[in-house]
Design a protein around this motif. Structure first.
Motif, PDB file in Angstrom:
ATOM      1  N   VAL A   9       0.860  -1.194   0.000  1.00 15.64           N
ATOM      2  CA  VAL A   9       0.000   0.000   0.000  1.00 15.64           C
ATOM      3  C   VAL A   9       0.888   1.233   0.000  1.00 15.64           C
ATOM      4  O   VAL A   9       1.584   1.493   0.993  1.00 15.64           O
ATOM      5  CB  VAL A   9      -0.918   0.015   1.252  1.00 15.64           C
ATOM      6  N   GLY A  10       0.901   1.986  -1.102  1.00  9.88           N
ATOM      7  CA  GLY A  10       1.695   3.213  -1.169  1.00  9.88           C
ATOM      8  C   GLY A  10       2.784   3.140  -2.219  1.00  9.88           C
ATOM      9  O   GLY A  10       3.715   2.343  -2.105  1.00  9.88           O
ATOM     10  N   GLY A  11       2.639   3.965  -3.234  1.00  7.35           N
ATOM     11  CA  GLY A  11       3.606   3.974  -4.335  1.00  7.35           C
ATOM     12  C   GLY A  11       4.517   5.182  -4.278  1.00  7.35           C
ATOM     13  O   GLY A  11       4.634   5.924  -5.252  1.00  7.35           O
ATOM     14  N   ALA A  14       9.479   3.793  -0.766  1.00 11.57           N
ATOM     15  CA  ALA A  14       9.673   2.462  -0.180  1.00 11.57           C
ATOM     16  C   ALA A  14       8.815   1.406  -0.886  1.00 11.57           C
ATOM     17  O   ALA A  14       9.273   0.277  -1.093  1.00 11.57           O
ATOM     18  CB  ALA A  14       9.344   2.508   1.320  1.00 11.57           C
ATOM     19  N   GLY A  15       7.587   1.765  -1.284  1.00 15.18           N
ATOM     20  CA  GLY A  15       6.671   0.797  -1.888  1.00 15.18           C
ATOM     21  C   GLY A  15       7.209   0.195  -3.181  1.00 15.18           C
ATOM     22  O   GLY A  15       7.358  -1.042  -3.285  1.00 15.18           O
ATOM     23  N   PRO A  16       7.554   1.012  -4.183  1.00 18.03           N
ATOM     24  CA  PRO A  16       8.092   0.432  -5.423  1.00 18.03           C
ATOM     25  C   PRO A  16       9.417  -0.298  -5.215  1.00 18.03           C
ATOM     26  O   PRO A  16       9.713  -1.256  -5.931  1.00 18.03           O
ATOM     27  CB  PRO A  16       8.289   1.644  -6.342  1.00 18.03           C
ATOM     28  N   THR A 130      -6.601   3.747  -5.703  1.00 15.03           N
ATOM     29  CA  THR A 130      -7.110   2.632  -4.890  1.00 15.03           C
ATOM     30  C   THR A 130      -6.542   2.718  -3.480  1.00 15.03           C
ATOM     31  O   THR A 130      -5.359   3.001  -3.307  1.00 15.03           O
ATOM     32  CB  THR A 130      -6.678   1.283  -5.523  1.00 15.03           C
ATOM     33  N   THR A 131      -7.416   2.476  -2.517  1.00 19.29           N
ATOM     34  CA  THR A 131      -6.941   2.396  -1.135  1.00 19.29           C
ATOM     35  C   THR A 131      -7.626   1.219  -0.445  1.00 19.29           C
ATOM     36  O   THR A 131      -8.611   0.683  -0.940  1.00 19.29           O
ATOM     37  CB  THR A 131      -7.263   3.672  -0.314  1.00 19.29           C
ATOM     38  N   VAL A 132      -7.063   0.875   0.697  1.00 17.70           N
ATOM     39  CA  VAL A 132      -7.626  -0.218   1.497  1.00 17.70           C
ATOM     40  C   VAL A 132      -8.641   0.371   2.475  1.00 17.70           C
ATOM     41  O   VAL A 132      -8.373   1.379   3.123  1.00 17.70           O
ATOM     42  CB  VAL A 132      -6.490  -0.922   2.270  1.00 17.70           C
ATOM     43  N   LEU A 309       5.043  -2.667   8.346  1.00 20.06           N
ATOM     44  CA  LEU A 309       5.225  -1.267   7.922  1.00 20.06           C
ATOM     45  C   LEU A 309       6.655  -1.034   7.463  1.00 20.06           C
ATOM     46  O   LEU A 309       7.594  -1.550   8.079  1.00 20.06           O
ATOM     47  CB  LEU A 309       4.926  -0.330   9.093  1.00 20.06           C
ATOM     48  N   ILE A 310       6.794  -0.232   6.409  1.00 19.80           N
ATOM     49  CA  ILE A 310       8.144   0.171   5.979  1.00 19.80           C
ATOM     50  C   ILE A 310       8.173   1.674   5.688  1.00 19.80           C
ATOM     51  O   ILE A 310       7.124   2.318   5.553  1.00 19.80           O
ATOM     52  CB  ILE A 310       8.635  -0.598   4.718  1.00 19.80           C
ATOM     53  N   GLY A 311       9.378   2.232   5.556  1.00 14.15           N
ATOM     54  CA  GLY A 311       9.544   3.644   5.202  1.00 14.15           C
ATOM     55  C   GLY A 311       8.963   4.562   6.273  1.00 14.15           C
ATOM     56  O   GLY A 311       8.967   4.237   7.468  1.00 14.15           O
ATOM     57  N   ASP A 312       8.474   5.707   5.825  1.00 12.22           N
ATOM     58  CA  ASP A 312       7.957   6.700   6.763  1.00 12.22           C
ATOM     59  C   ASP A 312       6.838   6.150   7.633  1.00 12.22           C
ATOM     60  O   ASP A 312       6.643   6.603   8.761  1.00 12.22           O
ATOM     61  CB  ASP A 312       7.438   7.932   5.997  1.00 12.22           C
TER      62      ASP A 312
HETATM   63  C1  LIG Z   1       3.955  14.155  -2.806  1.00 12.10           C
HETATM   64  C2  LIG Z   1       5.150  14.015  -1.925  1.00 12.10           C
HETATM   65  C3  LIG Z   1       6.189  14.937  -2.036  1.00 12.10           C
HETATM   66  C4  LIG Z   1       7.303  14.821  -1.220  1.00 12.10           C
HETATM   67  N1  LIG Z   1       8.292  15.731  -1.389  1.00 12.10           N
HETATM   68  C5  LIG Z   1       9.406  15.616  -0.664  1.00 12.10           C
HETATM   69  C6  LIG Z   1      10.488  16.520  -0.875  1.00 12.10           C
HETATM   70  O1  LIG Z   1      10.411  17.410  -1.713  1.00 12.10           O
HETATM   71  N2  LIG Z   1      11.603  16.394  -0.117  1.00 12.10           N
HETATM   72  C7  LIG Z   1      11.705  15.395   0.844  1.00 12.10           C
HETATM   73  O2  LIG Z   1      12.739  15.304   1.513  1.00 12.10           O
HETATM   74  N3  LIG Z   1      10.711  14.516   1.054  1.00 12.10           N
HETATM   75  C8  LIG Z   1       9.567  14.600   0.329  1.00 12.10           C
HETATM   76  N4  LIG Z   1       8.557  13.704   0.522  1.00 12.10           N
HETATM   77  C9  LIG Z   1       8.740  12.646   1.531  1.00 12.10           C
HETATM   78  C10 LIG Z   1       9.697  11.545   1.068  1.00 12.10           C
HETATM   79  O3  LIG Z   1       9.334  11.047  -0.194  1.00 12.10           O
HETATM   80  C11 LIG Z   1       9.673  10.422   2.092  1.00 12.10           C
HETATM   81  O4  LIG Z   1      10.001  10.957   3.352  1.00 12.10           O
HETATM   82  C12 LIG Z   1      10.689   9.304   1.912  1.00 12.10           C
HETATM   83  O5  LIG Z   1      11.143   9.196   0.630  1.00 12.10           O
HETATM   84  C13 LIG Z   1      10.125   7.946   2.386  1.00 12.10           C
HETATM   85  O6  LIG Z   1       9.251   7.439   1.414  1.00 12.10           O
HETATM   86  P1  LIG Z   1       7.959   6.568   1.693  1.00 12.10           P
HETATM   87  O7  LIG Z   1       7.768   5.742   0.462  1.00 12.10           O
HETATM   88  O8  LIG Z   1       8.035   5.877   2.997  1.00 12.10           O
HETATM   89  O9  LIG Z   1       6.775   7.629   1.847  1.00 12.10           O
HETATM   90  P2  LIG Z   1       6.187   8.651   0.772  1.00 12.10           P
HETATM   91  O10 LIG Z   1       7.221   9.080  -0.181  1.00 12.10           O
HETATM   92  O11 LIG Z   1       5.467   9.677   1.559  1.00 12.10           O
HETATM   93  O12 LIG Z   1       5.120   7.786  -0.066  1.00 12.10           O
HETATM   94  C14 LIG Z   1       3.890   7.336   0.460  1.00 12.10           C
HETATM   95  C15 LIG Z   1       2.974   7.042  -0.719  1.00 12.10           C
HETATM   96  O13 LIG Z   1       1.796   6.400  -0.227  1.00 12.10           O
HETATM   97  C16 LIG Z   1       0.661   6.980  -0.842  1.00 12.10           C
HETATM   98  N5  LIG Z   1      -0.473   6.775   0.071  1.00 12.10           N
HETATM   99  C17 LIG Z   1      -0.719   7.423   1.231  1.00 12.10           C
HETATM  100  N6  LIG Z   1      -1.822   6.912   1.815  1.00 12.10           N
HETATM  101  C18 LIG Z   1      -2.269   5.926   1.007  1.00 12.10           C
HETATM  102  C19 LIG Z   1      -3.364   5.031   1.076  1.00 12.10           C
HETATM  103  N7  LIG Z   1      -4.232   5.054   2.115  1.00 12.10           N
HETATM  104  N8  LIG Z   1      -3.547   4.131   0.063  1.00 12.10           N
HETATM  105  C20 LIG Z   1      -2.687   4.088  -0.996  1.00 12.10           C
HETATM  106  N9  LIG Z   1      -1.625   4.925  -1.103  1.00 12.10           N
HETATM  107  C21 LIG Z   1      -1.411   5.827  -0.109  1.00 12.10           C
HETATM  108  C22 LIG Z   1       1.045   8.442  -1.043  1.00 12.10           C
HETATM  109  O14 LIG Z   1       0.263   9.063  -2.039  1.00 12.10           O
HETATM  110  C23 LIG Z   1       2.501   8.302  -1.453  1.00 12.10           C
HETATM  111  O15 LIG Z   1       2.643   8.104  -2.841  1.00 12.10           O
HETATM  112  C24 LIG Z   1       7.403  13.775  -0.244  1.00 12.10           C
HETATM  113  C25 LIG Z   1       6.357  12.849  -0.129  1.00 12.10           C
HETATM  114  C26 LIG Z   1       5.245  12.939  -0.950  1.00 12.10           C
HETATM  115  C27 LIG Z   1       4.123  11.933  -0.815  1.00 12.10           C
END
Ligand SMILES: Cc1cc2nc3c(=O)[nH]c(=O)nc-3n(C[C@H](O)[C@H](O)[C@H](O)COP(=O)(O)OP(=O)(O)OC[C@H]3O[C@@H](n4cnc5c(N)ncnc54)[C@H](O)[C@@H]3O)c2cc1C
Length: 435
Positions: A9-11, A14-16, A130-132, A309-312
């Protein structure tokens, strides 16, 4: 036995990355993203420390190099635009980096590179919009147990593994922890916001940071440039503001633009021009703003049964410079731990998932959360409110720049000493060509 079936869940980042690693062990992966298309937006990210060997292991170094932002370095300026300290970028592909990393890349480009890893993979499905809605799971002792997922569109599906990679506000985390669990997000005070605007000739290719004095909170505004046409504006505060909080809650973009523009509309440096663009220019519609917060989950709660859980979602520390690196490495460790156990015993994925998820947290948590809490001394020095505080900061920064302390001190934090584990079970898949 049928292959492991996983829902991610989340593209974002970390997801891809996880989809890539799981695809290498033949898993059937569905990667869902709530946005109607790939969320290829955001500003500059950097890969640091173990993020550098991680990217190489993923086979994306050339793609990252081709897309990287060639920022020459970072400067601190005073309210009149005069340079007070300058830190040139680290170069040469070393893992140790300066303030500007050797691997600065626009978030959109990195997201595209990561998606491309599995784009044409027959076992990986990318689903948008799509979400859960909810999920339940069978008893952990049931070797054939599944997670029963109900999607927002009413569709239902069973999976061996569900992974929340849905960022700091993770809904997967909320469902996994249950309705009575406290929200693990802790505010650190303040926000970071980013937007784009049309460039003027005076906008520097150097990252340029200007501290603004003010009675209520420390504020800083920074510009970065990755292309000729656009300047990217970063706004940071170390204090909260009611109007920004309300705008973030409402999700209304124009309300958020106004709240931030009101907060940064000083008559110094180029702030008026920047805030005029934020209020009126269409380029600023990419505004992204988030409070500084940390996800602090109790030990042992990064997973519950077959949900992980992974990533943020697991360990966010907003804008600490390691979010991208940690998102990539965490995905690799989770996949590697599960793959290693599953390779030993392929009779059922359940045991490998349950134990692999625990191993992943044990290995990765100490590194991923080492920076939680930050340093109060650093925070107050870096976010001065008064003119005197700003002068102190500039003097210290000038000394640090002169002695190149940015490359001598342990800027990379806890993860620099930690080695990426090797997972032979992940090395067996075919290398995927990244365009
Ligand atoms: C739009 C955006 C812009 C960012 N810009 C910056 C930046 O400029 N500089 C920086 O340092 N960090 C930025 N970040 C944060 C950074 O990408 C993350 O801190 C880090 O890369 C860890 O990535 P992650 O995959 O754990 O989380 P994220 O990169 O936050 O990705 C989470 C993904 O999950 C999707 N999502 C959320 N809830 C749901 C749900 N219920 N169902 C399905 N999908 C869902 C979101 O749309 C997002 O694509 C940004 C994040 C986002 C979402």
């Amino acid at each position: 036995m049928p292959p492991l079936k996983a829902l991610i869940v989340g593209g974002g980042i970390a997801g891809p990355a996880l989809a890539h690693w799981l695809s290498r062990i033949g898993a059937h992966v569905t990667l869902i993203e709530r946005s109607p298309q790939m969320r290829a937006s955001g500003q500059q990210l950097d890969l640091r420390s173990q993020g550098v060997p991680m990217m190489k292991k993923m086979g994306i170094e050339n793609a990252v190099r081709a897309a990287r932002v060639k920022e020459p370095g970072m400067q601190l300026i005073d309210l009149h635009g005069r340079t007070k300290a300058y830190f040139p970028a680290a170069e040469g592909g070393a893992a140790r980096q300066s303030i500007t990393s050797d691997y600065e890349i626009m978030r959109a480009d990195l997201v595209r590179i990561l998606y491309a890893l599995t784009e044409n993979h027959t076992n990986v499905q990318h689903v948008y919009d799509t979400t859960v809605k909810s999920f339940t799971q069978d008893d952990e002792n049931d070797p054939d147990g599944k997670v029963h997922v109900c999607f927002h569109n009413g569709q239902e599906e069973d999976y061996d593994l569900v992974v929340g990679a849905d960022g700091t506000g993770s809904k997967t985390r909320r469902i996994m922890l249950g309705p009575d669990a406290p929200d693990p997000r802790q505010r650190r005070g303040g926000y970071i916001g980013y937007f784009s605007m049309l460039s003027q000739p005076q906008d520097s290719y150097r990252g340029t940071m200007c501290q603004l004095p003010g009675p209520r909170m420390g504020r800083a505004i920074m510009t970065r440039k990755d292309c000729a046409e656009l300047t990217r504006i970063y706004m940071m505060t170390n204090g909260d503001d009611e109007c920004v909080d309300e705008a973030l809650k409402s999700g209304d973009l124009s309300q958020l633009k106004k709240a931030l523009a009101d907060l940064f509309e000083d008559g110094v440096w180029e702030c008026r021009r920047f805030m005029e663009a934020l209020r009126h220019a269409p380029e600023a519609d990419d505004l992204y703003c988030t409070p500084f917060e940390e996800v602090r989950l109790p030990e042992g709660s990064w997973s519950k049964g077959r949900v992980v859980l992974i990533g943020d979602a697991a360990h966010s520390a907003t804008a600490n410079g390691f979010g991208t690196t940690y998102g990539l490495v965490g995905a690799y460790v989770l996949a590697g731990e599960i793959a290693t156990l599953y390779e030993k015993d392929r009779s059922s994925p359940t045991a490998a998932i349950l134990q692999g998820a625990k191993n992943y947290e044990n290995i990765w948590r100490p590194i991923a959360t080492a920076g939680h809490g930050g340093s109060q001394l650093f925070d107050s020095l870096a976010s001065p409110r008064s003119q005197i505080g700003i002068r102190v900061l500039h003097t210290l920064a000038a000394l640090a720049a002169y002695f190149r302390l940015d490359q001598k001190i342990d800027f990379e934090g806890a993860s620099a000493k930690w080695q990426l584990p090797d997972y032979p079970a992940l090395e067996k898949g075919n290398d995927v060509q990244v365009r």
